[in-house]
Design an enzyme around this catalytic site. Structure first.
Site, PDB file in Angstrom:
ATOM      1  N   ASP A  36       0.867  -1.173   0.000  1.00 52.60           N
ATOM      2  CA  ASP A  36       0.000   0.000   0.000  1.00 52.60           C
ATOM      3  C   ASP A  36       0.906   1.225   0.000  1.00 52.60           C
ATOM      4  O   ASP A  36       2.127   1.112   0.146  1.00 52.60           O
ATOM      5  CB  ASP A  36      -0.914  -0.011   1.234  1.00 52.60           C
ATOM      6  N   CYS A  44      -4.632  -1.715  -1.424  1.00 50.97           N
ATOM      7  CA  CYS A  44      -4.872  -0.295  -1.693  1.00 50.97           C
ATOM      8  C   CYS A  44      -5.945  -0.211  -2.761  1.00 50.97           C
ATOM      9  O   CYS A  44      -5.783  -0.784  -3.848  1.00 50.97           O
ATOM     10  CB  CYS A  44      -3.579   0.355  -2.175  1.00 50.97           C
ATOM     11  N   ASN A  45      -7.049   0.470  -2.473  1.00 49.65           N
ATOM     12  CA  ASN A  45      -8.113   0.593  -3.461  1.00 49.65           C
ATOM     13  C   ASN A  45      -7.673   1.363  -4.690  1.00 49.65           C
ATOM     14  O   ASN A  45      -8.022   1.005  -5.826  1.00 49.65           O
ATOM     15  CB  ASN A  45      -9.321   1.284  -2.830  1.00 49.65           C
ATOM     16  N   CYS A  96     -11.151   2.964   0.895  1.00 48.87           N
ATOM     17  CA  CYS A  96      -9.709   3.155   1.045  1.00 48.87           C
ATOM     18  C   CYS A  96      -9.275   2.360   2.263  1.00 48.87           C
ATOM     19  O   CYS A  96      -9.953   2.399   3.300  1.00 48.87           O
ATOM     20  CB  CYS A  96      -9.388   4.641   1.221  1.00 48.87           C
ATOM     21  N   THR A  97      -8.160   1.637   2.149  1.00 49.37           N
ATOM     22  CA  THR A  97      -7.744   0.775   3.257  1.00 49.37           C
ATOM     23  C   THR A  97      -7.254   1.558   4.468  1.00 49.37           C
ATOM     24  O   THR A  97      -7.143   0.994   5.560  1.00 49.37           O
ATOM     25  CB  THR A  97      -6.662  -0.218   2.804  1.00 49.37           C
ATOM     26  N   HIS A  98      -6.970   2.838   4.314  1.00 51.23           N
ATOM     27  CA  HIS A  98      -6.635   3.666   5.477  1.00 51.23           C
ATOM     28  C   HIS A  98      -7.864   3.920   6.363  1.00 51.23           C
ATOM     29  O   HIS A  98      -7.734   4.069   7.580  1.00 51.23           O
ATOM     30  CB  HIS A  98      -6.079   5.024   5.037  1.00 51.23           C
TER      31      HIS A  98
END
Length: 272
Positions: free
Chosen positions: A13, A76-77, A187-189
């Site tokens: 990511d 990560c998108n 979003c992976t965040h």
């Protein structure tokens, strides 16, 4: 079991966000060795062009594969939307798993018929999200909300700061005002902000994260392909590497209570 089974599962990511996916993979596959690459030198990815993203993703994947990754998760998108198909063409011997925003379960579970999607500008500009919406969300009003600035705040570890809360409130309140009862984290965040999001949206709002489904897909692939590590009681090692500052990254991992055994420096070369 094959000779490849002890090799790590690789994930990458732009920063800390993909660790939310690693956390789910670890939960499902505790015996697997995991190798995580945070490309913090180029974070955030959300405003980069598709060509840039494909080149960066190829370099990150190549770094993981050179270190023995038997499977690569594009955690990560933004990178998944821009580069997943290209990665599969470049590295045909390696299985890749990417992020797909959980629009399908959101569309089936919404009660109001309104779903909000929080994502980076690049994810919203890509075809993947729109394909998923057109395929699975017929009859549902899907509101796409770009969230510039959130990734940077999370990378600073400033989850509860006034700046982060102001940004989040500005992005989420219009969705709630429009009737959204379900919010998709694109979003992976963003799963790292679920408590803050819950404080704004309330307990009745459904918040969906793709990481559990991605981890299930990873588990399915390693089982089907005979790549499962043959262990009974030992936990696999979790190695994290960053193209940024390893000490700073290690401190952030610790502050956010994410799983990691050691942090290393990584250097990757982006082909022009």
């Amino acid at each position: 079991m094959s000779d490849q089974s002890a090799r790590p599962i690789g994930l990458f990511d732009s920063g800390i966000g993909g660790m939310t996916v690693l956390r789910e993979v670890r939960r499902l596959l505790p015996g697997e060795n995991l190798l995580y690459l945070a490309d913090q030198a180029r974070c955030p990815y959300g405003s980069r062009s598709p060509d840039e993203l494909r080149a960066i993703a190829a370099a990150c994947a190549a770094w993981l594969i050179a270190r023995g990754a038997k499977l690569v998760v594009v955690a990560c998108n933004t990178a998944s939307a821009a580069a997943l198909a290209d990665l599969r063409r470049r590295f045909p011997a390696i299985p890749f798993v990417g992020m797909v925003p959980p629009v399908k379960p959101a569309a089936s579970r919404t009660r109001s018929g309104v779903v909000g999607v929080l994502a980076t500008p690049a994810t919203l500009a890509g075809d993947l999200l729109h394909d998923v919406i057109s395929r699975w969300a017929e009859g549902v009003h899907v509101i796409e909300q770009a969230c510039p600035g959130l990734v940077e705040q999370i990378e600073e570890g400033a989850l509860d700061s006034p700046e982060t809360m102001a940004l989040l409130r500005g992005y989420v309140t219009p969705l709630l005002d429009a009737g959204a009862d379900t919010i998709v984290l694109g979003c992976t965040h963003y799963p790292l902000l679920v408590p803050q999001l819950r404080a704004i949206a309330g307990d009745d709002t459904l918040i969906l994260d793709a990481a559990p489904a991605v981890a299930q897909r990873v588990a399915q692939i390693v089982q089907e392909r005979g790549l499962m590590r043959n262990v009974n009681t030992l936990s696999g090692a979790i190695t994290c590497a960053t193209t940024g500052d390893p000490e700073r990254f290690a401190n952030l991992i610790h502050r956010l209570d994410l799983p990691c055994d050691r942090v290393e420096q990584a250097v990757i070369t982006i082909d022009a």
